[in-house]
Scaffold this active site. Structure first.
Site, PDB file in Angstrom:
ATOM      1  N   GLY A  42       0.819  -1.202   0.000  1.00  9.73           N
ATOM      2  CA  GLY A  42       0.000   0.000   0.000  1.00  9.73           C
ATOM      3  C   GLY A  42       0.853   1.252   0.000  1.00  9.73           C
ATOM      4  N   CYS A  43       0.286   2.353   0.437  1.00 12.81           N
ATOM      5  CA  CYS A  43       1.002   3.625   0.481  1.00 12.81           C
ATOM      6  C   CYS A  43       2.329   3.464   1.213  1.00 12.81           C
ATOM      7  CB  CYS A  43       0.139   4.680   1.172  1.00 12.81           C
ATOM      8  SG  CYS A  43       0.992   6.239   1.456  1.00 12.81           S
TER       9      CYS A  43
END
Length: 222
Positions: A42-43
């Site tokens: 993810g981020c």
């Protein structure tokens, strides 16, 4: 990472829940010298932040992996069409932390490995869960650990984390580095990522360090 003028877009849910999981049965052999691991979950702001607070990690750099050098920039990666995933390159001392322990922290507190091509409010292949391996030993450890966790049914859904060979890691733009530490009150960070640091401290107290190892201050030599 999706942010709307002062607050968040997406579900009203904080960081992915931490899951208590067993350590890997198969781990990499202790080696001499600094080792490298590359993961995507993810981020990269939150993943980098978690490992900057992890003992034995000498440097954790946000960047891109899975695509070509020419498309390794935020604007292009954000289209989801480059093959890249937002990733973190971790340089670590195997005398202080093993590759398997890094994966345990990754699967437990850094992200939710059962979410396909998304984490939190972020959607797209650039937010996929993937372990980019540098050698056969890392590949064997990662694949065996995923099979172990799936077999133990520690998650409510199957793990979707990919295991692929690292073809290149490209550091992200400077404004993405150390983002969690520099912007702790930014709404996305406060809501989705700071809880991951708390989970690391609570579940991996022996591996937690209060003062983060920042990219700008890291001194790593082989």
């Amino acid at each position: 990472m999706l942010v709307l003028s002062g607050f968040l877009a997406g579900p009203s849910r904080a960081a992915e829940d931490a899951v208590i999981i067993p350590p890997p049965v198969l781990d990499a052999k202790a080696a001499s010298g600094i080792q490298t691991a590359v993961i995507a979950g993810g981020c990269f702001w939150g993943v980098q932040g978690v490992f900057q607070h992890t003992a034995g990690v000498l440097n954790a750099v946000s960047g891109y992996a899975g695509g070509a050098r020419e498309t390794a920039n935020y604007d292009k990666v954000s289209t989801g069409a480059t093959g890249h995933a937002e990733s973190v390159e971790i340089r670590f001392d195997p005398k202080q932390i093993s590759y398997g322990k890094i994966l345990q922290i990754f699967f437990s507190v850094a992200h939710d490995p059962t979410q396909l091509d998304r984490q939190g409010p972020d959607n797209g292949t650039q937010y996929r869960s993937e372990v980019f391996t540098l050698n056969d030993e890392q590949k064997n450890v990662a694949e065996a650990y995923i099979a172990q966790l799936d077999g133990a049914k520690v998650y409510k859904k199957p793990i979707v984390t990919k295991v692929g060979t690292l073809k290149g890691f490209f550091p992200a733009e400077s404004y993405h580095q150390d983002y969690l530490t520099l912007h702790p009150n930014q709404p996305y960070i406060a809501y989705y990522d700071i809880p991951k640091i708390r989970n690391l401290k609570n579940l991996f107290a022996d591996n937690y360090v209060e003062k983060p190892t920042l990219v700008g201050r890291a001194k790593v030599t082989n």
